[in-house]
Enzyme design. Structure first.
Site, PDB file in Angstrom:
ATOM      1  CE1 TYR A 237       9.245   0.662   7.023  1.00  0.00           C
ATOM      2  CE2 TYR A 237      11.641   0.463   7.200  1.00  0.00           C
ATOM      3  CZ  TYR A 237      10.455   1.073   7.570  1.00  0.00           C
ATOM      4  OH  TYR A 237      10.467   2.114   8.470  1.00  0.00           O
TER       5      TYR A 237
ATOM      6  CE  LYS B  61      10.354   3.929   5.839  1.00  0.00           C
ATOM      7  NZ  LYS B  61       9.909   5.334   5.739  1.00  0.00           N
TER       8      LYS B  61
END
Length: 237
Positions: free
Chosen positions: A146, A150
């Site tokens: 995650y 990003k």
């Protein structure tokens, strides 16, 4: 500083130039809050929203005439979109955000491919400002998918060297209305975890773009990253 009181700081001459924006991720937690803020903000005159689903709440917007909701199956075709439709636009807002639980490929597409391609479209269309929601703790070298994906997206977008890029890195979202995320619910009750309301993120995104276009004595350039604390305490300059 209240939202309403900020309008009085903007000159009549500048207010006459209504802002035009495009949005992806408008049905997400922060995206739907952004749309509500734009609806009530007289500085914004046109918002083109590309979305997979039309939310029922959009039918009750006070100023529905300023919005154009364009339903798309996905965002795979962004590279082929007609760039002339964005002529005179001021800001692209990216509020996309997926779940790692949906699979690595799907998450990479929603949180890297689409945000980066939307930024590329922003640049190719001559739009001067790109505003995106990222996350606290992101890093392209992180061991966690995650945060890594990003972080990679943030770096790729900054490398495009748009006139001005705003990157928001909020902590745990406290009032997510689009879905429930168990991890966020647990983290929200931990005292030392950074937290912020999705409504606040949407509000600051709208106000910061407004400041950039209509009030800043000298327009900033490059990239600006907003931490969770800065989002909480941001006020119109």
């Amino acid at each position: 500083v209240s939202t309403q009181s900020t309008w009085d700081t903007i000159s009549k001459e500048r207010m006459e130039r209504s802002l035009k924006v495009a949005i992806v991720g408008g049905s997400g937690a922060c995206g739907r809050e952004l749309i509500l803020k734009l609806d009530k903000n007289p500085a914004y005159g046109k918002a083109k929203v590309f979305t997979r689903r039309i939310l029922e709440e959009w039918g009750t917007l006070t100023n529905k005439e300023k919005f154009e909701f364009i339903q798309v199956a996905n965002l795979d075709g962004m590279k082929t979109w007609d760039k002339t439709q964005f002529e005179g636009y001021d800001t692209f807002f990216c509020c996309l955000g997926g779940r790692t639980g949906n699979g690595k490929a799907a998450f990479f597409k929603s949180d890297y491919t689409y945000p980066v391609e939307f930024a590329e479209l922003c640049k190719a269309s001559g739009v001067p400002h790109y505003s995106i929601i990222s996350s606290m703790g992101v890093s392209s070298s992180s061991w966690f998918q995650y945060l890594k994906v990003k972080g990679q997206a943030d770096e790729a977008i900054m490398a495009l060297n748009l006139p001005f890029t705003s990157i928001y890195r909020p902590g745990i979202l406290l009032d997510r209305r689009n879905d429930d995320r168990f991890g966020e619910k647990v983290a929200s009750i931990i005292p030392f975890m950074s937290k912020v309301k999705a409504e606040r993120v949407g509000e600051v995104m709208a106000l910061e773009a407004q400041y950039y276009h209509l009030k800043a004595p000298v327009k900033p350039t490059g990239s600006r990253i907003y931490t969770n604390d800065e989002i909480l305490h941001w006020a119109l300059q």
